[in-house]
Enzyme design. Structure first.
Site, PDB file in Angstrom:
ATOM      1  N   TRP A  63       1.083  -1.265  -0.074  1.00 50.93           N
ATOM      2  CA  TRP A  63      -0.036  -0.129  -0.015  1.00 50.93           C
ATOM      3  C   TRP A  63       0.938   1.143   0.201  1.00 50.93           C
ATOM      4  O   TRP A  63       1.725   1.438  -1.027  1.00 50.93           O
ATOM      5  CB  TRP A  63      -1.023  -0.015   0.990  1.00 50.93           C
ATOM      6  CG  TRP A  63      -0.708  -0.329   2.472  1.00 50.93           C
ATOM      7  CD1 TRP A  63      -0.891   0.874   3.292  1.00 50.93           C
ATOM      8  CD2 TRP A  63      -0.406  -1.290   3.274  1.00 50.93           C
ATOM      9  NE1 TRP A  63      -0.434   0.357   4.641  1.00 50.93           N
ATOM     10  CE2 TRP A  63      -0.196  -0.819   4.743  1.00 50.93           C
ATOM     11  CE3 TRP A  63       0.002  -2.564   2.840  1.00 50.93           C
ATOM     12  CZ2 TRP A  63       0.334  -1.740   5.706  1.00 50.93           C
ATOM     13  CZ3 TRP A  63       0.524  -3.615   3.954  1.00 50.93           C
ATOM     14  CH2 TRP A  63       0.779  -3.082   5.332  1.00 50.93           C
ATOM     15  N   ASP A  64       0.862   2.142   0.882  1.00 50.77           N
ATOM     16  CA  ASP A  64       1.468   3.376   1.078  1.00 50.77           C
ATOM     17  C   ASP A  64       2.987   3.181   0.361  1.00 50.77           C
ATOM     18  O   ASP A  64       3.865   2.552   0.953  1.00 50.77           O
ATOM     19  CB  ASP A  64       1.770   4.047   2.092  1.00 50.77           C
ATOM     20  CG  ASP A  64       0.356   4.283   2.881  1.00 50.77           C
ATOM     21  OD1 ASP A  64      -0.568   3.782   2.256  1.00 50.77           O
ATOM     22  OD2 ASP A  64       0.210   5.282   4.021  1.00 50.77           O
TER      23      ASP A  64
ATOM     24  N   ALA B 297       4.136   4.793   7.234  1.00 48.84           N
ATOM     25  CA  ALA B 297       4.661   5.475   6.105  1.00 48.84           C
ATOM     26  C   ALA B 297       5.789   6.535   6.463  1.00 48.84           C
ATOM     27  O   ALA B 297       5.699   7.085   7.767  1.00 48.84           O
ATOM     28  CB  ALA B 297       3.432   6.266   5.412  1.00 48.84           C
TER      29      ALA B 297
ATOM     30  N   ARG C 111       2.075  11.118  12.433  1.00 45.59           N
ATOM     31  CA  ARG C 111       2.888  10.055  11.626  1.00 45.59           C
ATOM     32  C   ARG C 111       3.042  10.689  10.281  1.00 45.59           C
ATOM     33  O   ARG C 111       3.001  11.848  10.045  1.00 45.59           O
ATOM     34  CB  ARG C 111       2.023   8.864  11.375  1.00 45.59           C
ATOM     35  CG  ARG C 111       0.560   9.169  10.575  1.00 45.59           C
ATOM     36  CD  ARG C 111      -0.313   7.721  10.934  1.00 45.59           C
ATOM     37  NE  ARG C 111      -1.540   7.810  10.200  1.00 45.59           N
ATOM     38  CZ  ARG C 111      -2.593   7.572  10.764  1.00 45.59           C
ATOM     39  NH1 ARG C 111      -2.761   7.344  11.921  1.00 45.59           N
ATOM     40  NH2 ARG C 111      -3.621   7.623   9.863  1.00 45.59           N
ATOM     41  N   ASP C 112       3.911  10.085   9.518  1.00 47.28           N
ATOM     42  CA  ASP C 112       3.995   9.972   7.936  1.00 47.28           C
ATOM     43  C   ASP C 112       5.035  11.111   7.714  1.00 47.28           C
ATOM     44  O   ASP C 112       4.887  11.830   6.987  1.00 47.28           O
ATOM     45  CB  ASP C 112       2.896  10.392   7.212  1.00 47.28           C
ATOM     46  CG  ASP C 112       1.657   9.228   7.379  1.00 47.28           C
ATOM     47  OD1 ASP C 112       2.217   8.010   8.001  1.00 47.28           O
ATOM     48  OD2 ASP C 112       0.735   9.356   6.697  1.00 47.28           O
TER      49      ASP C 112
ATOM     50  N   GLU D  89      -3.392  12.931   5.611  1.00 45.19           N
ATOM     51  CA  GLU D  89      -2.515  11.842   5.422  1.00 45.19           C
ATOM     52  C   GLU D  89      -1.469  11.943   4.495  1.00 45.19           C
ATOM     53  O   GLU D  89      -1.479  12.723   3.482  1.00 45.19           O
ATOM     54  CB  GLU D  89      -3.269  10.468   5.260  1.00 45.19           C
ATOM     55  CG  GLU D  89      -4.435  10.175   6.106  1.00 45.19           C
ATOM     56  CD  GLU D  89      -4.274   8.667   6.441  1.00 45.19           C
ATOM     57  OE1 GLU D  89      -3.768   8.387   7.516  1.00 45.19           O
ATOM     58  OE2 GLU D  89      -5.046   8.028   5.831  1.00 45.19           O
TER      59      GLU D  89
HETATM   60  C1  FRU Z   1      -2.349   6.022   4.990  1.00 47.01           C
HETATM   61  C2  FRU Z   1      -1.934   5.486   6.240  1.00 47.01           C
HETATM   62  C3  FRU Z   1      -0.607   6.343   6.548  1.00 47.01           C
HETATM   63  C4  FRU Z   1      -0.207   5.487   7.703  1.00 47.01           C
HETATM   64  C5  FRU Z   1      -0.496   3.845   7.058  1.00 47.01           C
HETATM   65  C6  FRU Z   1      -0.514   2.845   8.046  1.00 47.01           C
HETATM   66  O1  FRU Z   1      -2.591   4.960   3.921  1.00 47.01           O
HETATM   67  O2  FRU Z   1      -3.004   5.784   7.127  1.00 47.01           O
HETATM   68  O3  FRU Z   1      -1.006   7.682   7.165  1.00 47.01           O
HETATM   69  O4  FRU Z   1       1.160   5.467   7.922  1.00 47.01           O
HETATM   70  O5  FRU Z   1      -1.811   4.180   6.342  1.00 47.01           O
HETATM   71  O6  FRU Z   1      -0.719   1.746   7.249  1.00 47.01           O
END
Ligand code: FRU
Length: 437
Positions: free
Chosen positions: A44-45, A115, A196-197, A269
Site C-alpha cells: 500500500w503506501d 509511512a 505520523r508520515d 495523511e
Molecule cells: C495511509 C496511512 C498512513 C499510515 C499508514 C498505515 O494509508 O493511514 O497515514 O502511515 O496508512 O498503514
C-alpha cells in the site's frame, strides 16, 4: 532562516462544502493489472527514494520505491497491524523487482512501521529513512501510539543482481506530539489520533530542511470552534512541520502546523510538497469516513498552494479536491503521492478496494473474507497525470500501473492531445465526458 511565526491556514467547512466530483478531478476506472508489483505481499503506501533536492534517486541506473507491505495471506484489513517496509527497484520505472525487507526484523522502534520518506545521498549512497514508529516493539496488545522516527547509517548499493539496502542502521525517535500544537493520544476525542508520515523536504528558496507530517490540532473542552459543537470538534486533522537538518538526520524541532482542518477532517495523511515556479503545492490524502458530520467528501488527494513554504495556503480548485476515484468505484485507489514531472504533476497510489461501492470503507469488514481478499488490490495503481495552472488542477490522463517516469523521460501524448491533433486543433482542450463517472 524562514519565519514560521504565522497563523495556521484553515481548510474550512465552507471550502469543503464545494467538494464535488467532476471531469477535472476524477480518475478513470481501474482494472487489475496483469502482474502485481509483489506476488507475495500486499503493498500500500509507497514512496520513491529521492535525493535531498527531491529528484528521483538514480542508484547506478535503478530507481527504488519503499512501500508498506504485509504477507498477502493476511486479511487485507489487518495489514496495518504488521506493516513492514519492503523495497522494489526498476531500471525502466515500469517493471519492479521485489528487493525484500529494508531492515530485516530488527527494528527497535514500534511494533510495526508506517509511512514515511527515504532520502539518498548521490555522493555517498547513504540513505536516511524517515518513518512512523507505531506501537511498541514486543507489545502483547497492539497500541496506536505514533512517533516520528528515522533510520540512518545505512546505504543503497547495487550488485550484479540489482539493488540492496545495507546496514547497520541506527534508529532514533525524532518527535512525539507536544500537546500544544499537536494533539497527544490522551487528548484525542474522536477516531484514532495521528502523529505520523514524516516527509523530508528541502525548501529550494531558503535551502533549509523540514519534515512535514500528519497530526491533529488540540481542541480544548469548551472551545467555540464550529459553534462549540463537540461532535464536529473531534475532527481536527493538521499538516505538521518540523525543522530538520541537511547534515544531521536526527535533528527535529516541532513548529506550528501549516494547515489544519478543525471541524472538517480528522486525517490529513502523508502530507508532501511539490515545488513549481515559486508555488508550493501541498498535498494530502484523506478518506470519506474521516470528514466531520455534514460534509460529503471522498477518498481523494487534496491539495493547497502557497507562494512560501510557511503559507498562507489556499485550497486548490476552491474546495481542495484534486483527484478522486469514480463514483462507481469510490475506493479503488488510495494514499496518493504526487511528484513534479516537467509541466505536469504525476500521482502514484495503490489499488485499494476494487469492485466495491458501499458508502464507507468501514463496511469492508462485513464482507465474507474471501470477498475481502478478492476485492483488495494491494499493488501499484496506474499513475495519474495532472495539469496544473495556478490554483487549478485537472486530470490529463493516466500511465500504466506502477509506471513512475523520471523528469528525463518524455510522457506519451494524452488522449486529449491526440484528438486535438487529429482535429488539427492545438492541444489542450478538454474532451467532454472524460473522467467523471
Ligand atoms: C495511509 C496511512 C498512513 C499510515 C499508514 C498505515 O494509508 O493511514 O497515514 O502511515 O496508512 O498503514
Amino acid at each position: 532562516m524562514s519565519d514560521p511565526s504565522r497563523d495556521t491556514a484553515a481548510w474550512t467547512r465552507d471550502h469543503a462544502a464545494g467538494l464535488s466530483r467532476t471531469d477535472r478531478n476524477t480518475a478513470p476506472i481501474i482494472y487489475p493489472p496483469d502482474r502485481r508489483t509483489d506476488p507475495d505481499n500486499h503493498l500500500w503506501d509507497t514512496w520513491l527514494l529521492r535525493t535531498p533536492a527531491g529528484e528521483i534517486a538514480d542508484v547506478d541506473g535503478y530507481r527504488v520505491v519503499v512501500a508498506l507491505t504485509a504477507s498477502n495471506d493476511l486479511l487485507p484489513g489487518k495489514r496495518h497491524d504488521v506493516a513492514t517496509h519492503r523495497f522494489y527497484y526498476s531500471t525502466d520505472g515500469r517493471n519492479w523487482t521485489p528487493g525484500g525487507c529494508v531492515f530485516g526484523d530488527s527494528v527497535p522502534l514500534g511494533s510495526r512501521q508506517w509511512a514515511g520518506s527515504a532520502i539518498y545521498d548521490p555522493e555517498t549512497g547513504d540513505v536516511s529513512l524517515y518513518y512512523t514508529a507505531a506501537g511498541h516493539r514486543g507489545e502483547d496488545a497492539l497500541s496506536y501510539t505514533q512517533r516520528l522516527a528515522v533510520a540512518h547509517g545505512g546505504s543503497a548499493r547495487t550488485t550484479a543482481d540489482g539493488v540492496r539496502f545495507e546496514g547497520p542502521w541506527t534508529h532514533k525517535t525524532l518527535a512525539r506530539p507536544d500537546g500544544e500544537w499537536y494533539e497527544r493520544e490522551e487528548q484525542s476525542r474522536g477516531m484514532i489520533y495521528t502523529f505520523r508520515d514524516p516527509w523530508y523536504f528541502e525548501d529550494p528558496e531558503t535551502d533549509e530542511a523540514y519534515l512535514l507530517f500528519e497530526g491533529n490540532t488540540p481542541i480544548p473542552e469548551g472551545s467555540k470552534a464550529c459553534g462549540g459543537d463537540p461532535e464536529q470538534q473531534a475532527f481536527n486533522g493538521s499538516v505538521g512541520i518540523a525543522r530538520a537538518s541537511k547534515t544531521d538526520p536526527t535533528a527535529c524541532e516541532l513548529l506550528p502546523p501549516l494547515v489544519d482542518a478543525v471541524c472538517v477532517n480528522q486525517e490529513l495523511e502523508r502530507p508532501h510538497v511539490v515545488y513549481r515556479d515559486g508555488t508550493y503545492y501541498l498535498f494530502v490524502a484523506s478518506h470519506r469516513h474521516t470528514f466531520a458530520p455534514g460534509i460529503d467528501g471522498y477518498d481523494a488527494l487534496y491539495g493547497f498552494a502557497a507562494d512560501a513554504l510557511f503559507g498562507p495556503y489556499e485550497p486548490l480548485n476552491g474546495s481542495g479536491l484534486v483527484l478522486t476515484n469514480p463514483a462507481n468505484a469510490p475506493f479503488q485507489a488510495y494514499s496518493w503521492l504526487a511528484y513534479g514531472h516537467c509541466e505536469e504533476i504525476l500521482v502514484t497510489s495503490f489499488l485499494n478496494y476494487l469492485d466495491y461501492d458501499r458508502p464507507s470503507l468501514d463496511d469492508v469488514a462485513y464482507l465474507p473474507e474471501d470477498e475481502q481478499f478478492r476485492r483488495f488490490g494491494g499493488t501499484l495503481a496506474p499513475t495519474v497525470r495532472l495539469g496544473v495552472d495556478g490554483l487549478d488542477t485537472r486530470v490529463r490522463g493516466t500511465l500504466d500501473h506502477g509506471h513512475l517516469p523520471t523528469a528525463e523521460e518524455a510522457l506519451p501524448e494524452t488522449e486529449d492531445e491526440r484528438i486535438a491533433r487529429l482535429r488539427g486543433a492545438d492541444g489542450d482542450e478538454e474532451r467532454p465526458g472524460y473522467g467523471a463517472r
